[in-house]
Write an enzyme that holds these catalytic residues in place. Structure first.
Site, short mmCIF file in Angstrom:
data_model
loop_
_atom_site.label_atom_id
_atom_site.label_comp_id
_atom_site.label_asym_id
_atom_site.label_seq_id
_atom_site.Cartn_x
_atom_site.Cartn_y
_atom_site.Cartn_z
N MET A 129 -8.01 -4.71 5.74
CA MET A 129 -7.82 -3.72 6.79
C MET A 129 -7.65 -2.33 6.17
O MET A 129 -7.10 -1.41 6.80
CB MET A 129 -6.61 -4.07 7.66
N GLY A 130 -8.13 -2.15 4.94
CA GLY A 130 -8.02 -0.87 4.29
C GLY A 130 -6.64 -0.66 3.70
O GLY A 130 -5.87 -1.59 3.52
N ALA A 131 -6.34 0.63 3.35
CA ALA A 131 -5.10 0.96 2.63
C ALA A 131 -5.00 0.06 1.40
O ALA A 131 -3.97 -0.58 1.16
CB ALA A 131 -3.89 0.82 3.53
N GLY B 168 -3.60 -5.42 -5.33
CA GLY B 168 -3.68 -6.80 -4.87
C GLY B 168 -5.06 -7.09 -4.29
O GLY B 168 -5.66 -8.15 -4.57
N HIS B 169 -5.58 -6.15 -3.50
CA HIS B 169 -6.96 -6.30 -3.02
C HIS B 169 -7.93 -6.25 -4.20
O HIS B 169 -8.93 -6.98 -4.23
CB HIS B 169 -7.31 -5.17 -2.04
N GLY C 241 -5.76 -13.69 -0.20
CA GLY C 241 -4.55 -13.76 -1.00
C GLY C 241 -3.56 -14.77 -0.45
O GLY C 241 -3.46 -14.97 0.76
N GLU C 242 -2.81 -15.38 -1.35
CA GLU C 242 -1.80 -16.36 -0.95
C GLU C 242 -0.55 -15.72 -0.36
O GLU C 242 0.29 -16.43 0.21
CB GLU C 242 -1.42 -17.24 -2.15
N GLN D 86 -1.77 -17.51 7.15
CA GLN D 86 -3.12 -17.05 7.49
C GLN D 86 -4.16 -17.81 6.68
O GLN D 86 -5.18 -18.28 7.22
CB GLN D 86 -3.22 -15.55 7.21
N ARG E 74 1.92 -2.09 3.34
CA ARG E 74 3.10 -1.53 3.98
C ARG E 74 4.15 -1.06 2.97
O ARG E 74 5.11 -0.39 3.35
CB ARG E 74 3.71 -2.57 4.93
#
Length: 296
Positions: free
Chosen positions: A43-45, A49-50, A160-161, A166, A200
């Site tokens: 979702m961007g930002a 990690g991404h 990601g875990e 999810q 966040r």
């Protein structure tokens, strides 16, 4: 022409990665990719990690990254409007990590007829844990994941875990609906201080970061006594959280990783969610860890 121009013109010197916004651009740019295709949905930002997901996918072939803030998965009072939007920085990270193509559509591209009438029901697993406090959240997640998988048609999709529930529900959707894609879970990427990376986290002040570490400290405390059984794990995690009264504990669960039901022995996941007061309002963070329970 879209707001960002054609995909070819969007190969900026900083980014050096094509960006598709329309379905037509996506189909045209995807056709240029070679070898197995991996997909990373975001979702961007973006943060590192991404980047770890993109780098893992790049080991096996071409990588598509989607950047789309999905309105379906935000409930009333959640942070859709203030969710950070940082496309320029996101494209630079994608390029550095090895992405081959970015798909950054607007809601009218993903949902051309408006909010979809047909949505993916996550079943009982979507109503427990995170789903209990966020009704409809996982319906929105699975619906957009299903659509993105159909639009991009990857061989493998990487998640990601950190968002363990999810990941579990996506794996179940793909298996139950016989979708032709392999789902790959990638371990949580952490900052040097142990805090799980999250979009966040940017809402936290430097002074709040030590408080946010309550989540990872609780997971570590629970893991240390895993051989003593379920009760010992939860007690140790609660004690660690209690040492940080500025964190409101939203959830602490110990579950079977396959079914998400309460775990009593064997492989398990310890899940925690906490709320802090950030720079612009409440910040809800989640984390989890794998452990093996002994018999109580």
């Amino acid at each position: 022409m879209t707001a960002l121009g054609t995909a070819a013109k969007r190969r900026s010197p900083a980014a050096q990665v094509p960006v598709a916004q329309s379905r037509e651009e996506l189909a045209r740019e995807r056709a240029k990719l070679r070898g197995p295709i991996g997909l990373v949905m975001t979702m961007g930002a973006l943060h590192d990690g991404h980047g770890s997901l993109i780098r893992e996918a790049a080991k096996h072939g071409s990588v598509m990254v989607t950047i789309f803030i999905n309105p379906l998965q935000f409930g009333a009072g959640e942070d859709l409007d203030r969710y950070p939007r940082t496309l320029g920085a996101d494209l630079e990270l994608c390029a550095r990590a090895g992405a081959s193509l970015v798909f950054a559509p607007t809601p009218d591209v993903v949902y051309p007829s408006g909010p979809p009438l047909v949505r993916i029901d996550p079943g009982p697993g979507g109503e427990m844990l995170e789903g209990a406090s966020r009704p409809g959240h996982f319906t929105g997640v699975l619906t957009v994941v299903h659509k993105m998988l159909n639009l991009t048609r990857p061989d493998r999709a990487y998640f990601g875990e950190k968002d363990f529930q999810q990941l579990t529900l996506i794996e179940r959707m793909v298996a139950d609906l016989d979708m032709p894609v392999t789902i790959v879970g990638v371990p949580t990427w952490r900052d040097a201080d142990g805090l799980a990376m999250s979009s966040r986290n940017r809402y936290l002040t430097p002074e709040q970061r030590p408080t946010a570490l309550a989540l990872s400290e609780a997971l570590a405390a629970g893991s240390e006594v895993a051989t003593q059984g379920r009760g010992a794990v939860l007690d140790a995690a609660r004690e660690a959280l209690a040492a940080h009264p500025d964190v409101k504990v939203d959830r602490l669960d110990l579950v079977n990783p396959a079914t998400l039901d309460d775990a009593t022995s064997g492989p398990a996941r310890l899940l925690v969610a906490g709320i802090l007061t950030g720079q612009t309002g409440p910040v809800r963070l989640i984390d989890n860890t794998a452990l093996t329970l002994g018999m109580a």
